[in-house]
Scaffold this motif. Structure first.
Motif, short mmCIF file in Angstrom:
data_model
loop_
_atom_site.label_atom_id
_atom_site.label_comp_id
_atom_site.label_asym_id
_atom_site.label_seq_id
_atom_site.Cartn_x
_atom_site.Cartn_y
_atom_site.Cartn_z
N LYS A 15 0.89 -1.05 0.02
CA LYS A 15 0.06 0.01 -0.07
C LYS A 15 0.98 1.07 -0.03
N LEU A 16 1.86 1.14 0.80
CA LEU A 16 2.90 2.35 0.88
C LEU A 16 3.46 2.79 -0.44
N GLN A 17 3.77 1.44 -1.15
CA GLN A 17 4.62 1.83 -2.70
C GLN A 17 3.44 2.09 -3.64
N GLU A 18 2.19 1.73 -3.52
CA GLU A 18 1.05 2.19 -4.36
C GLU A 18 0.81 3.78 -4.09
N MET A 19 0.79 4.17 -2.91
CA MET A 19 0.70 5.59 -2.46
C MET A 19 1.80 6.52 -2.92
N LYS A 20 2.92 6.09 -3.11
CA LYS A 20 4.22 6.77 -3.36
C LYS A 20 4.09 6.91 -4.91
N ASP A 21 3.64 5.83 -5.56
CA ASP A 21 3.53 5.88 -7.16
C ASP A 21 2.37 6.79 -7.48
N LEU A 22 1.44 6.66 -6.71
CA LEU A 22 0.07 7.57 -6.90
C LEU A 22 0.62 9.19 -6.75
N ALA A 23 1.23 9.51 -5.81
CA ALA A 23 1.59 10.79 -5.35
C ALA A 23 2.78 11.21 -6.50
N LYS A 24 3.74 10.16 -6.99
CA LYS A 24 4.43 10.70 -7.97
C LYS A 24 3.84 10.89 -9.62
N GLY A 25 3.00 10.05 -9.70
CA GLY A 25 2.16 9.99 -11.12
C GLY A 25 1.38 11.02 -11.25
N LYS A 26 0.63 11.31 -10.30
CA LYS A 26 -0.46 12.43 -10.13
C LYS A 26 0.07 13.65 -9.83
N ASN A 27 1.44 13.68 -9.24
CA ASN A 27 1.82 15.19 -8.63
C ASN A 27 0.97 15.45 -7.39
N ASP A 29 0.59 15.92 -3.15
CA ASP A 29 1.22 16.04 -2.06
C ASP A 29 0.66 15.05 -1.18
N LEU A 30 1.27 13.65 -0.86
CA LEU A 30 0.75 12.71 0.08
C LEU A 30 1.66 12.40 1.13
N SER A 31 2.71 13.38 1.45
CA SER A 31 3.64 13.16 2.22
C SER A 31 3.37 12.81 3.82
N ALA A 32 2.24 13.73 4.12
CA ALA A 32 1.68 13.32 5.48
C ALA A 32 1.20 11.97 5.67
N ASP A 33 0.56 11.49 4.71
CA ASP A 33 -0.31 10.05 4.67
C ASP A 33 0.99 9.24 4.44
N ILE A 34 1.87 9.39 3.71
CA ILE A 34 3.18 8.46 3.54
C ILE A 34 3.77 8.16 4.82
N GLN A 35 4.15 9.56 5.34
CA GLN A 35 4.80 9.27 6.82
C GLN A 35 4.24 8.51 7.75
N THR A 36 2.82 8.66 7.87
CA THR A 36 1.86 7.88 8.86
C THR A 36 1.90 6.46 8.58
N LEU A 37 1.92 6.17 7.41
CA LEU A 37 2.02 4.83 6.82
C LEU A 37 3.27 3.83 7.34
N GLU A 38 4.22 4.90 6.82
CA GLU A 38 5.65 4.37 7.39
C GLU A 38 5.63 4.04 8.81
N ASP A 39 5.24 4.97 9.73
CA ASP A 39 5.41 5.00 11.00
C ASP A 39 4.57 3.73 11.33
#
Length: 316
Positions: A15-27, A29-39
Motif C-alpha cells: 500500500k505504501l508503494q502504491e501511495m508513493k507511485d500515486l503521489a509521483k504519477g499524479k503530482n 502531495d501525500l507526504s503526511a499520509d506516507i509518513q503515517t503509513l511508514e510509522d
C-alpha cells in the motif's frame, strides 16, 4: 518470499508503494499520509519481530534470502582463498573453508554452505556435509593451528548427511574426531550459528572458545519436524516441538549453552546483509582481541571446562 507472519507487514508495504507511485504519477502531495503509513509499518515490524514464537524463528533462520556462510565471508574479508578436499575421498561442497583477510589479519574460515536454487542446493547437498566434509574442516583447522591462524566457524546446517554411504564412510567417527581435536586446538576458535544449528552436524564444527548465535537462529539436538515425527508420528506438531525444545538463541543463552547473541537488523539478517556482516565482523574482531590475551594452554583449559560444565547431572 514472504513468511505467513510477515504478510500483514508486506500488505502495508505494498500500500505504501502504491501511495508513493500515486503521489509521483499524479503530482499529489501525500507526504503526511506516507509518513503515517511508514510509522505504522515500523511499529508493526517492531511488534512482530520482538514477539516471534520459536517456530517463527526457525522459519526465519531458513528464509530463502538469508545470507549464507560465503555471503558473509566475501563481505567481511578483503581477500578470501577457498581451500578444497579432505585429501582422502573428495571435496564436499556442503562444507567450505579457506583463508580470509580481515583488516590485515588472516583467519581460517570454516562453514556449511547451502544453495540458492535447485542446482546449487543439489551441489551443496542442502548444507548437509558428508564425512569428507568434516575431515576437510579438520584438515583446515589443523593447518590454521600449524600457522598460528585463528579459526572462525559459521554454522548453518539441518544436520549431517544421514545417507547410508555417509555412514559407510564413517560419519559418526568423523564428527567425533572433530569434537576431540577442536578441544585441543592451540589457536583461538570462534563458532557462530548463522542459520540452522541441528544435531551433530552443527556440533562437528562448533567446539570453540566463543560460541555465539545470530538473533533469529536455532540450535538443537534435533529439528522441530523430526522431533514431531518421533513423538507424534506426524510433522503437524512441529510448532509444539519447537516450543518444547527451547531452541532459540535466547533459550540457549539462558541455559548457558552459548556465550552470546548477535543482534540482527529488524526483520532478519536478509533485510540488511551488509549491516549484518558489519556487525558480525565487529563481533569477531572483538572476540579475537579478547582471546589473543589468553595463553593457548589456558584457552584450552577454559574451552574444556566450558563444555564440561554444561547440563545437569546427579551422582548416585
Amino acid at each position: 518470499m514472504v513468511l505467513e507472519f510477515e504478510k500483514p507487514i508486506a500488505n502495508l508495504e505494498l500500500k505504501l508503494q502504491e501511495m508513493k507511485d500515486l503521489a509521483k504519477g499524479k503530482n499529489i502531495d501525500l507526504s503526511a499520509d506516507i509518513q503515517t503509513l511508514e510509522d505504522r509499518i515500523q511499529s508493526l515490524k517492531k511488534e512482530t519481530f520482538q514477539n516471534l514464537t520459536r517456530w517463527q524463528k526457525v522459519q526465519l533462520s531458513r528464509h530463502a534470502d538469508r545470507p549464507y556462510a560465503l555471503d558473509y565471508i566475501f563481505e567481511i574479508t578483503n581477500d578470501f582463498i577457498e581451500l578444497h578436499g579432505d585429501r582422502s575421498v573428495k571435496d564436499d561442497k556442503a562444507m567450505i573453508g579457506g583463508l580470509g583477510d580481515i583488516d590485515g589479519r588472516s583467519v581460517m574460515f570454516i562453514g556449511q554452505q547451502k544453495g540458492r536454487n535447485t542446482k546449487q542446493r543439489q551441489e551443496r547437498n542442502f548444507g548437509m556435509a558428508n564425512p569428507e566434509g568434516y575431515r576437510k574442516a579438520l584438515r583446515l583447522m589443523k593447518m590454521a593451528e600449524k600457522f598460528g591462524k585463528p579459526i572462525v566457524a559459521l554454522i548453518d546446517t539441518p544436520g549431517a548427511f544421514p545417507g547410508i554411504e555417509a555412514e559407510e564412510r564413517g560419519q559418526g567417527e568423523a564428527i567425533a574426531r572433530n569434537l576431540r581435536e577442536m578441544f585441543m586446538l592451540k589457536v583461538p576458535v570462534i563458532c557462530i550459528i548463522i542459520g540452522e544449528g541441528a544435531s551433530g552436524g552443527a556440533l562437528g564444527i562448533a567446539i570453540g572458545d566463543r560460541v555465539l548465535m545470530l538473533e533469529n537462529t536455532w540450535y538443537s539436538v534435533i529439528s522441530p519436524e523430526s522431533c514431531s515425527s518421533i513423538l507424534w508420528r506426524s510433522w503437524d506438531y512441529k510448532e509444539q516441538a519447537a516450543e518444547a525444545l527451547k531452541l532459540s538463541s535466547i533459550d540457549m543463552k539462558n541455559n548457558g549453552l552459548v556465550d552470546g547473541i548477535i543482534e540482527e537488523p529488524l526483520g532478519g539478517a536478509h533485510k540488511d546483509m551488509k549491516g549484518m556482516a558489519k556487525n558480525l565482523k565487529k563481533t569477531i574482531l572483538e572476540a579475537l582481541k579478547e582471546l589473543d590475551k589468553i595463553k593457548p594452554e589456558t584457552r584450552i583449559e577454559q574451552r574444556i571446562e566450558k563444555f564440561c560444565s554444561m547440563g545437569e547431572f546427579i551422582e548416585g
